[in-house]
Design a protein around this motif. Structure first.
Motif, PDB file in Angstrom:
ATOM      1  N   UNK B 397       7.584 -31.953  56.361  1.00  0.00           N
ATOM      2  CA  UNK B 397       7.694 -30.877  55.367  1.00  0.00           C
ATOM      3  C   UNK B 397       7.647 -29.511  56.043  1.00  0.00           C
ATOM      4  N   UNK B 398       6.744 -29.400  57.039  1.00  0.00           N
ATOM      5  CA  UNK B 398       6.623 -28.136  57.783  1.00  0.00           C
ATOM      6  C   UNK B 398       7.924 -27.822  58.504  1.00  0.00           C
ATOM      7  N   UNK B 399       8.522 -28.854  59.123  1.00  0.00           N
ATOM      8  CA  UNK B 399       9.774 -28.648  59.853  1.00  0.00           C
ATOM      9  C   UNK B 399      10.881 -28.220  58.892  1.00  0.00           C
ATOM     10  N   UNK B 401      10.630 -26.687  56.006  1.00  0.00           N
ATOM     11  CA  UNK B 401      10.415 -25.309  55.532  1.00  0.00           C
ATOM     12  C   UNK B 401      10.818 -24.301  56.610  1.00  0.00           C
ATOM     13  N   UNK B 402      10.342 -24.558  57.847  1.00  0.00           N
ATOM     14  CA  UNK B 402      10.675 -23.611  58.923  1.00  0.00           C
ATOM     15  C   UNK B 402      12.172 -23.541  59.139  1.00  0.00           C
ATOM     16  N   UNK B 403      12.827 -24.720  59.120  1.00  0.00           N
ATOM     17  CA  UNK B 403      14.278 -24.743  59.279  1.00  0.00           C
ATOM     18  C   UNK B 403      14.971 -23.948  58.176  1.00  0.00           C
ATOM     19  N   UNK B 405      13.764 -21.556  56.362  1.00  0.00           N
ATOM     20  CA  UNK B 405      13.511 -20.126  56.480  1.00  0.00           C
ATOM     21  C   UNK B 405      14.298 -19.509  57.639  1.00  0.00           C
ATOM     22  N   UNK B 406      14.426 -20.316  58.710  1.00  0.00           N
ATOM     23  CA  UNK B 406      15.254 -19.836  59.820  1.00  0.00           C
ATOM     24  C   UNK B 406      16.702 -19.669  59.359  1.00  0.00           C
ATOM     25  N   UNK B 424      20.770 -26.894  61.598  1.00  0.00           N
ATOM     26  CA  UNK B 424      19.576 -26.843  60.750  1.00  0.00           C
ATOM     27  C   UNK B 424      19.687 -27.834  59.611  1.00  0.00           C
TER      28      UNK B 424
END
Lengths: 206, 609
Positions: B397-399, B401-403, B405-406, B424
């Motif tokens: 989930x963290x990955x 979200x970061x992807x 947002x990137x 991404x």
């Protein structure tokens, strides 16, 4: 003193997450280096330059807290931001107590992450400045002779020349000469300045 | 005054003293007869010695003859009592020998006394002899009468009896007693008789020493008799010691002893027992008084235990509470044994009581701890699952979200970094699959735990849970009633899981009644065979019941009415029951309170899908 572009070191054993965070930070305009294990990071020590560390708390070889301890033993520790999949309160308290900049739970929002990174870099800049100043002071201190260092240790405890002469078994005149030499070398006039120096360098006092 | 007038009275005094001592013992001792015979013999010897001294100092023939005629009386008594002593003390020997010897001897003495001329022996002349110390004494010339031989024969008979009794005693193993008493009596009899004959035939010229020989007999008898007294004294001392030891042991173990005399309805209780019951030393106790001391709730149990003891083997064992005058409650363990008369009616019951309050207390605490553990177990298993789930899921989930947002940032660039965006999106898809995989794995883990299946008897299982929660219930002043049907069919299932269901339902019921008034906190657990194929377990409480509006949502995960509840208890129950191919339902009872019914199929369960 190297005051160039700061570098962010990201350590996480989850390759997919590491990749995503790297993209995000790069898109945010940061320079970074990534590692998939704590050992990989410690084996390639960062050069003496500004930066901060983002580290996953749970990694198989060495967890984030241990990495933080290892960093603290180096001269100019980089600020640490912890990431974790499941944060429990005792661990986060422990990490913060040891000087962690922040403790973020995955998945974390971009603003939170960038915010923590900004704060960490600012803190690092402050710490580096203080450290540089310290280093200049130490360089000057290193020019003192052993006898002058002894005399300095006595001065910072607030003793008069006469008392120092008695303690070191010599004449007051000699002490005066030493005192003149050491203040010239350190470029300091007042006792107050000398005391601050002793505190900053954590000198032994007699 | 010469040595003769000193020695003979001394001898008499010694004998009288011994006689007195043994008369005293005879009336304080179980074995009375040997002591009495001994005393009689000793008195007779004292009298013989008096006669002897008189004879030694008499120089007048007529008077001498009279004294000699009467002297046979104590001698006869002496012979008779020695015989009686051996008879009663040894308990062996041929009785007819004794009776014949004594009878013949007494007959001779009697004849000698009453005949105009002595028939046993007669002194016909006296002469004075000087002995050491310059003392003069009288020596008679004796003529044996016609009965003399009979008298000698009677003495031989008595000696034969003593010999016979001694030999038998020897064979029975009491060799010392046989040798000292039997041997002593025979030896001194022979010695006295032999010496008297020698004196009377004028072969030796010494005073009569009959009483000295008899003294030997007395000493031989007395020696063994006093050994008995000593042994008795030693035994008494040991008994006192062992009593003291048992007192000490009783004290150390905090044991109290009691005996109940049923015919008089009197209960004797040791000081310890009275202290345990909080009853004063002098208060008389009977059965009703005792029952009054027992806590009202335990009285029936105690009465039952006693009745069972009377009806059965007589062994009595129970534990009950006693309310002390101070208001304090004390737990007591009682053990006892009944003594019956010939018609198997109880006569006495005696036993021990012990204060087990401390033990009970720690048992209660242990049970409480166990039930808390069961509680905690429920929560911590869920907690661990949740933590593992969170960690495993937060990684992808963290990955993602970061992807994402990137990607937003890349989109803002001009021109947008399309290559990066494609990568991404591919990564997001990959991480999404990863998250699904985590959930699938977790599910299979949960399912695997449910596969233990075996035939289960429902009633013991419910009783186990009851034991687990009973201490907790007592603490919360909740009564749990078990109404278990006999002859239930077994079900197929996992013991732990079915217990978990019953436990959850009972714990829920207890929590539901937290606000009910103390007298009205009641849980009824029932088991039924509802049809040939179904066994039902019901848990009903007397709490406020379930709001009708929430009845349909009761078994939904994360649905809870408790401030700190997780909302998983009933959801887990339902999951377990369904895994056993059963049903669970909740309802409000007409009389108030909620009831949960779990129906499980009996016999071979259908395979789980």
């Amino acid at each position: 003193m190297n005051s160039g572009q700061p570098t962010i070191y990201v350590v996480d054993d989850d390759a997919s997450f590491l990749q995503a965070v790297t993209r995000l930070l790069r898109a945010g305009g940061y320079a970074l280096r990534t590692f998939t294990s704590a050992h990989g990071f410690l084996n390639n020590p960062p050069p003496d330059s500004p930066g901060c560390v983002i580290v996953d708390l749970h990694m198989p070889d060495m967890n984030g807290l241990e990495l933080q301890d290892a960093l603290a033993r180096t001269g100019a520790p980089l600020p640490v931001i912890f990431l974790t999949g499941h944060g429990d309160i005792p661990t986060s308290v422990d990490a913060m107590r040891k000087g962690a900049e922040d403790f973020l739970t995955k998945p974390m929002k971009r603003e939170k992450l960038f915010d923590a990174v900004q704060r960490a870099l600012a803190r690092n800049a402050r710490e580096r400045q203080a450290y540089e100043k310290n280093r200049a002071l130490r360089a000057r201190y290193e020019t003192l002779t052993p006898r002058e260092r002894e005399v300095l240790a006595q001065i910072v405890t607030g003793k008069l020349n006469k008392q120092i002469a008695a303690d070191l078994d010599t004449t007051e005149r000699t002490i005066k000469a030493h005192r003149a030499n050491l203040t010239a070398k350190l470029q300091m006039q007042s006792v107050a300045e000398l005391v601050r120096l002793a505190q900053a360098l954590k000198l032994p006092t007699s | 005054m010469n040595w003769m007038t000193i020695v003979w009275p001394m001898l008499a005094a010694a004998c009288l003293t011994l006689a007195l001592i043994h008369v005293r013992i005879a009336f304080g001792d179980g074995r009375r007869l040997p002591h009495l015979f001994f005393s009689l013999a000793a008195v007779a010897v004292a009298v013989v010695s008096g006669f002897e001294l008189t004879l030694l100092r008499t120089d007048e023939l007529v008077r001498y003859q009279t004294v000699l005629r009467w002297a046979v009386v104590p001698i006869g008594i002496m012979v008779a009592s020695v015989t009686g002593f051996v008879w009663t003390f040894f308990g062996t020997g041929r009785k007819w020998l004794a009776m014949a010897g004594v009878g013949l001897n007494l007959l001779c003495q009697f004849a000698n006394l009453v005949a105009p001329v002595p028939v046993v022996r007669q002194a016909i002349a006296l002469h004075q002899v000087q002995t050491c110390g310059g003392v003069w004494f009288t020596v008679p010339t004796i003529v044996n009468g016609p009965w003399n031989i009979v008298e000698l024969f009677s003495v031989i008979l008595v000696a034969a009896f003593v010999l016979d009794a001694s030999v038998q005693l020897w064979k029975k193993g009491e060799r010392r007693r046989a040798a000292i008493v039997g041997g002593g009596i025979i030896f001194f009899f022979c010695a006295s008789r032999g010496h008297a004959i020698l004196v009377e035939q004028g072969i030796v010229q010494t005073p009569y020493l009959v009483s000295f020989a008899f003294l030997g007999v007395i000493i031989a008898m007395g020696y063994e008799l006093s050994a008995d007294v000593l042994r008795a004294a030693t035994l008494a001392r040991r008994l006192r010691e062992s009593e003291r030891h048992s007192d000490l042991a009783a004290h150390a173990a905090a044991l109290g002893f009691w005996t109940w005399n049923l015919s008089r309805d009197e209960i004797w209780a040791s000081a310890n027992a009275r202290a345990i019951f909080g009853v004063s030393e002098d208060e008389p106790l009977g059965y009703p008084g005792f029952l009054n001391l027992v806590h009202p709730e335990d009285r029936d149990a105690v009465r039952n235990a006693i009745e069972q003891a009377f009806a059965g083997s007589g062994d009595y064992q129970t534990a009950y509470r006693v309310q002390l005058p101070t208001g304090q409650l004390r737990w007591i363990a009682a053990h006892g044994r009944t003594e019956f008369d010939a018609n198997h009616n109880p006569e006495f019951m005696s036993g021990a009581v012990m204060d087990i309050t401390d033990r009970r207390q720690s048992e209660l605490e242990l049970q409480q701890l166990r039930s808390q553990l069961a509680h905690a177990g429920r929560v911590s298993v869920m907690g661990q699952l949740a933590a593992a789930l969170a960690h495993e899921l937060n990684q992808p989930l963290g990955a993602i979200l970061s992807n994402a947002e990137a990607a937003e940032l890349f989109l803002e660039q001009n021109p947008p970094a399309l290559g990066e965006l494609r990568d991404i999106l591919a990564d997001i898809r990959k991480d999404d699959e990863r998250a699904s995989e985590v959930i699938r794995r977790m599910r299979s883990l949960l399912r695997r735990q449910e596969m233990e299946r075996q035939p289960l008897a429902v009633n013991p299982l419910v009783e186990d849970v009851f034991r687990l929660v009973s201490a907790d219930a007592a603490l919360r002043r909740i009564t749990i009633a078990l109404e278990l049907s006999a002859n239930l069919r077994t079900i197929q299932g996992d013991r732990i899981h079915v217990q978990q269901v019953v436990l959850n339902l009972i714990l829920n019921a207890m929590e539901a009644m937290a606000k009910s008034s103390v007298g009205d906190r009641r849980i009824t657990v029932q088991t039924h065979q509802t049809s040939d194929d179904d066994v039902e377990i019901s848990v009903a409480d007397s709490g406020p019941g379930i709001e009708p509006a929430i009845l349909p949502r009761l078994f939904e995960p994360f649905f809870t009415t408790k401030p700190n509840g997780m909302g998983m208890g009933l959801a887990i129950c339902q999951r377990i029951v369904e895994a056993h191919a059963g049903r669970i339902r909740a309802e409000n009872q007409p009389a108030g309170g909620a009831a949960f019914h779990v129906t499980l199929p009996a016999g071979t369960a259908r395979k789980q899908t």
